[in-house]
Design an enzyme around this catalytic site. Structure first.
Site, PDB file in Angstrom:
ATOM      1  N   ASP A 187      22.604  26.777 -36.537  1.00  0.00           N
ATOM      2  CA  ASP A 187      22.368  25.350 -36.348  1.00  0.00           C
ATOM      3  C   ASP A 187      22.156  25.091 -34.863  1.00  0.00           C
ATOM      4  OD1 ASP A 187      22.393  22.562 -37.546  1.00  0.00           O
ATOM      5  OD2 ASP A 187      23.901  22.321 -35.990  1.00  0.00           O
ATOM      6  N   SER A 188      21.481  23.989 -34.570  1.00  0.00           N
ATOM      7  CA  SER A 188      21.260  23.638 -33.171  1.00  0.00           C
ATOM      8  C   SER A 188      22.559  23.242 -32.479  1.00  0.00           C
ATOM      9  CB  SER A 188      20.254  22.486 -33.072  1.00  0.00           C
ATOM     10  OG  SER A 188      20.726  21.352 -33.778  1.00  0.00           O
ATOM     11  N   TYR A 222      17.906  19.339 -31.180  1.00  0.00           N
ATOM     12  CA  TYR A 222      16.572  19.796 -31.565  1.00  0.00           C
ATOM     13  C   TYR A 222      15.714  18.647 -32.109  1.00  0.00           C
ATOM     14  CZ  TYR A 222      17.550  24.878 -31.387  1.00  0.00           C
ATOM     15  OH  TYR A 222      17.818  26.164 -30.992  1.00  0.00           O
ATOM     16  N   GLY A 223      16.381  17.604 -32.606  1.00  0.00           N
ATOM     17  CA  GLY A 223      15.671  16.555 -33.343  1.00  0.00           C
ATOM     18  C   GLY A 223      14.578  15.852 -32.572  1.00  0.00           C
ATOM     19  N   CYS A 236      20.226  23.634 -40.581  1.00  0.00           N
ATOM     20  CA  CYS A 236      19.762  22.594 -39.671  1.00  0.00           C
ATOM     21  C   CYS A 236      18.468  22.045 -40.248  1.00  0.00           C
ATOM     22  CB  CYS A 236      19.532  23.196 -38.285  1.00  0.00           C
ATOM     23  SG  CYS A 236      18.756  22.094 -37.086  1.00  0.00           S
ATOM     24  N   THR A 250      16.267  20.016 -38.883  1.00  0.00           N
ATOM     25  CA  THR A 250      15.149  20.048 -37.941  1.00  0.00           C
ATOM     26  C   THR A 250      14.555  21.447 -37.850  1.00  0.00           C
ATOM     27  OG1 THR A 250      16.161  18.262 -36.651  1.00  0.00           O
ATOM     28  CG2 THR A 250      14.446  19.543 -35.586  1.00  0.00           C
ATOM     29  N   GLU A 262      28.974  13.241 -32.325  1.00  0.00           N
ATOM     30  CA  GLU A 262      29.370  14.238 -31.327  1.00  0.00           C
ATOM     31  C   GLU A 262      30.252  13.635 -30.231  1.00  0.00           C
ATOM     32  OE1 GLU A 262      26.347  16.853 -29.978  1.00  0.00           O
ATOM     33  OE2 GLU A 262      26.198  17.767 -31.969  1.00  0.00           O
ATOM     34  N   CYS A 312      20.817  15.290 -42.525  1.00  0.00           N
ATOM     35  CA  CYS A 312      21.238  15.857 -41.238  1.00  0.00           C
ATOM     36  C   CYS A 312      22.672  16.297 -41.454  1.00  0.00           C
ATOM     37  CB  CYS A 312      21.147  14.833 -40.118  1.00  0.00           C
ATOM     38  SG  CYS A 312      21.878  15.410 -38.560  1.00  0.00           S
ATOM     39  N   THR A 313      22.991  17.501 -41.021  1.00  0.00           N
ATOM     40  CA  THR A 313      24.309  18.052 -41.340  1.00  0.00           C
ATOM     41  C   THR A 313      25.437  17.422 -40.526  1.00  0.00           C
ATOM     42  OG1 THR A 313      23.802  19.890 -39.831  1.00  0.00           O
ATOM     43  CG2 THR A 313      23.407  20.237 -42.189  1.00  0.00           C
ATOM     44  N   HIS A 314      25.107  16.553 -39.567  1.00  0.00           N
ATOM     45  CA  HIS A 314      26.139  15.760 -38.887  1.00  0.00           C
ATOM     46  C   HIS A 314      26.612  14.584 -39.742  1.00  0.00           C
ATOM     47  CE1 HIS A 314      24.945  17.844 -35.233  1.00  0.00           C
ATOM     48  NE2 HIS A 314      25.876  17.213 -34.545  1.00  0.00           N
TER      49      HIS A 314
END
Length: 276
Positions: A13-14, A45-46, A76, A78, A161, A195-197
């Site tokens: 993942d980024s 990365y997005g 990820c 993206t 984040e 999005c994995t966040h």
């Protein structure tokens, strides 16, 4: 245990988000060894170009191959949208024809239509994933009658984040994007967190969404898909080592990574630094 005996499954993942996917994979398939690589030094990365994401992703995939991985999951959206196809079609035949790289978009597209009763789904994602139109393309292959609406949510990853995902300050930005997406169609009954966040925002997303809306995060979907893939490809599955080992790598500060990663992985994480 010698190095040759460890051929882990790589998860890339980024940054941190892929840990929400890894957590679900480990819960479903705990026997395998896993190496997680977060390219935190170059995230996000997005907002980057297709070429940049492709080159960064390929570099990280190559490193995971060098560590013995026979199979790498791009956890990820993206990277899956901007790099996976080139890596699969152009690079693997030349650099590693016996290895495989999988993404998170196709497994999700294969099942998302079955969750919707109205045939209208909403995709919440980064700008890069939305611009790629990967979900529009892939969902149409499996559910041509499903109508897909997209909404880019550029503030959501920074909120997560920076530890604001469960604070009142996030409410405005979550509501803003949910309302904008729903204004495109009142019949949307299924929301994909592409999005994995975003799973860390799921409670706020649920509060801001109409009642009875189905909200899907990708971790369980990808875990189920990986289990099925390994069953269908025993020639690859037998090469994946099974010692229950977990290794975490970051291209940035290990101290910062360990602190943040624990939020996503929901267990203490102790990482190693990787210089690319």
């Amino acid at each position: 245990m010698n190095a040759e005996s460890v051929q882990p499954i790589g998860v890339f993942d980024s940054g941190y988000g892929g840990l929400t996917v890894l957590r679900e994979i480990v819960q479903k398939l705990p026997q395998y060894d896993y190496v997680y690589l977060g390219d935190n030094a170059r995230t996000p990365y997005g907002t980057r170009s297709f070429d940049t994401v492709y080159h960064y992703t390929l570099e990280c995939v190559q490193h995971l191959f060098d560590r013995g991985c026979r199979l790498v999951i791009l956890a990820c959206n993206t990277a899956s949208a901007k790099a996976l196809r080139n890596i699969q079609q152009l690079d693997l035949p030349k650099i590693a024809p016996d290895r495989r790289v999988l993404g998170v978009i196709r497994p999700t597209a294969e099942v998302i239509g079955s969750y919707s009763k109205t045939g209208q789904v909403g995709v919440l994602a980064t700008k890069g994933t939305v611009t790629s139109e990967s979900y529009l393309i892939e969902i149409e292959k499996f559910f041509p009658d499903v109508k897909v609406y997209q909404e880019a949510c550029p503030m959501w990853v920074p909120l997560v984040e920076n530890g604001e995902y469960d604070h009142p300050g996030a409410d405005y930005f979550v509501k803003q994007h949910i309302d904008h997406l729903m204004s495109q169609s009142s019949s949307i009954d299924t929301l994909l967190l592409a999005c994995t966040h975003y799973p860390l925002l799921i409670e706020k997303i649920r509060q801001m969404s109409p009642a009875n809306t189905t909200i899907l995060s990708q971790g369980r979907i990808v875990a189920d898909s990986l289990a099925d893939y390994l069953l269908r490809h025993p020639e690859l599955e037998t090469q994946c080592s099974k010692h229950g080992q977990r290794t975490f790598l970051t291209t940035d500060s290990t101290e910062t990574f360990d602190r943040q990663a624990t939020v996503f992985y929901v267990e203490p994480v102790h990482s190693q630094h990787l210089a690319l």
